[in-house]
Each structure stands twice: as structure tokens, then as C-alpha cells.
Write a protein that holds these residues in place. Structure first.
Motif, short mmCIF file in Angstrom:
data_model
loop_
_atom_site.label_atom_id
_atom_site.label_comp_id
_atom_site.label_asym_id
_atom_site.label_seq_id
_atom_site.Cartn_x
_atom_site.Cartn_y
_atom_site.Cartn_z
N LYS A 1 0.85 -1.19 0.00
CA LYS A 1 0.00 0.00 0.00
C LYS A 1 0.88 1.24 0.00
CE LYS A 1 -0.75 -0.10 5.01
NZ LYS A 1 0.28 -1.05 5.31
N ILE A 2 0.30 2.36 -0.34
CA ILE A 2 1.04 3.62 -0.38
C ILE A 2 1.71 3.86 0.97
CG2 ILE A 2 0.80 6.13 -0.63
CD1 ILE A 2 -1.53 5.54 -2.58
N GLY A 3 2.98 4.24 0.91
CA GLY A 3 3.73 4.53 2.12
C GLY A 3 4.56 3.37 2.64
N ASP A 4 4.28 2.14 2.18
CA ASP A 4 5.10 0.99 2.61
C ASP A 4 6.54 1.20 2.17
OD1 ASP A 4 3.02 -0.40 3.79
OD2 ASP A 4 2.70 -1.75 2.10
N ARG A 5 7.46 0.75 3.01
CA ARG A 5 8.88 0.79 2.68
C ARG A 5 9.27 -0.62 2.24
NH1 ARG A 5 12.14 4.73 5.23
NH2 ARG A 5 13.43 3.11 6.13
N VAL A 6 9.98 -0.70 1.11
CA VAL A 6 10.30 -1.99 0.50
C VAL A 6 11.75 -2.01 0.00
CG1 VAL A 6 7.92 -2.44 -0.23
CG2 VAL A 6 9.45 -1.22 -1.77
N VAL A 7 12.26 -3.23 -0.18
CA VAL A 7 13.54 -3.44 -0.86
C VAL A 7 13.28 -4.41 -2.01
CG1 VAL A 7 15.02 -3.01 1.13
CG2 VAL A 7 14.20 -5.32 0.69
N MET A 8 14.12 -4.32 -3.03
CA MET A 8 14.01 -5.23 -4.17
C MET A 8 14.63 -6.56 -3.79
SD MET A 8 15.00 -2.61 -7.20
CE MET A 8 13.94 -1.24 -7.58
N ASN A 9 13.92 -7.66 -4.09
CA ASN A 9 14.43 -8.99 -3.76
C ASN A 9 15.10 -9.60 -5.00
OD1 ASN A 9 12.36 -10.14 -5.37
ND2 ASN A 9 10.97 -10.19 -3.61
N ASP A 10 15.45 -10.86 -4.93
CA ASP A 10 16.18 -11.51 -6.01
C ASP A 10 15.28 -12.17 -7.06
OD1 ASP A 10 18.65 -10.79 -4.97
OD2 ASP A 10 18.77 -12.57 -3.71
N ASN A 11 13.98 -11.85 -7.07
CA ASN A 11 13.10 -12.43 -8.10
C ASN A 11 13.46 -11.92 -9.50
OD1 ASN A 11 11.70 -13.89 -6.24
ND2 ASN A 11 9.87 -12.64 -6.29
N TYR A 12 14.07 -10.74 -9.55
CA TYR A 12 14.47 -10.13 -10.81
C TYR A 12 15.90 -9.61 -10.65
CZ TYR A 12 9.44 -10.30 -11.39
OH TYR A 12 8.16 -10.74 -11.47
N SER A 13 16.53 -9.35 -11.76
CA SER A 13 17.90 -8.81 -11.72
C SER A 13 17.86 -7.40 -11.13
CB SER A 13 18.46 -8.76 -13.14
OG SER A 13 19.75 -8.22 -13.13
N VAL A 14 18.68 -7.16 -10.11
CA VAL A 14 18.73 -5.87 -9.43
C VAL A 14 20.16 -5.34 -9.54
CG1 VAL A 14 18.42 -4.66 -7.23
CG2 VAL A 14 16.91 -6.56 -7.83
N SER A 15 20.30 -4.10 -9.96
CA SER A 15 21.63 -3.50 -10.09
C SER A 15 22.27 -3.36 -8.71
CB SER A 15 21.54 -2.14 -10.76
OG SER A 15 20.91 -1.20 -9.90
N ASP A 16 23.59 -3.33 -8.69
CA ASP A 16 24.31 -3.14 -7.43
C ASP A 16 23.88 -1.85 -6.75
OD1 ASP A 16 25.71 -5.51 -7.71
OD2 ASP A 16 27.45 -4.57 -8.64
N GLU A 17 23.59 -0.84 -7.55
CA GLU A 17 23.17 0.46 -7.02
C GLU A 17 21.86 0.37 -6.23
OE1 GLU A 17 21.49 4.63 -8.92
OE2 GLU A 17 22.93 3.46 -10.08
N ASN A 18 20.97 -0.54 -6.65
CA ASN A 18 19.65 -0.65 -6.01
C ASN A 18 19.56 -1.76 -4.97
OD1 ASN A 18 18.56 1.52 -7.41
ND2 ASN A 18 17.99 0.25 -9.14
N LYS A 19 20.56 -2.64 -4.89
CA LYS A 19 20.54 -3.71 -3.88
C LYS A 19 20.58 -3.10 -2.49
CE LYS A 19 22.41 -7.45 -6.58
NZ LYS A 19 23.51 -8.35 -6.86
N GLY A 20 19.61 -3.48 -1.67
CA GLY A 20 19.56 -3.00 -0.30
C GLY A 20 18.97 -1.62 -0.15
#
Length: 60
Positions: free
Chosen positions: A5-24
């Protein structure tokens, strides 16, 4: 996974390729989930375009 929902804080997981810049990196959800081409997606603050909801994990 709980529905994002709007306002949730999230991180990108390993389901898709994530750049080093966006990891974590912590993102804030800026839209309710919606369907795009058969995939549930959300918009993230400071990011252009939608991102697949199943590629995100909520942060406590």
C-alpha cells in the motif's frame, strides 16, 4: 506477502535482476498495486515506471 500500500517501505528482492546500485536500497511505495500486462505492479518514489510487486519485500 501482504498487499502493498502507499507509504510501505520496500527493498528489491532476487526475483528479478537488481543492479548493485539498487541492492539494499529502501524504496517507498507511491501507488496502490495495479495490473500491467498480467503482472501486479506498483510505483516507487524516485523511480520512473512501475515495478513488479513480487520483486519487492516489505521492510519493518
Amino acid at each position: 506477502m501482504d498487499k502493498l500500500k502507499i507509504g510501505d517501505r520496500v527493498v528489491m528482492n532476487d526475483n528479478y535482476s537488481v543492479s548493485d546500485e539498487n541492492k539494499g536500497r529502501i524504496w517507498t511505495v507511491r501507488s496502490e498495486p495495479y495490473m500491467c500486462c498480467g503482472t501486479t505492479v506498483v510505483l516507487l518514489e524516485e523511480r520512473t515506471g512501475a515495478y513488479a510487486a513480487d520483486g519487492l519485500d516489505k521492510v519493518c
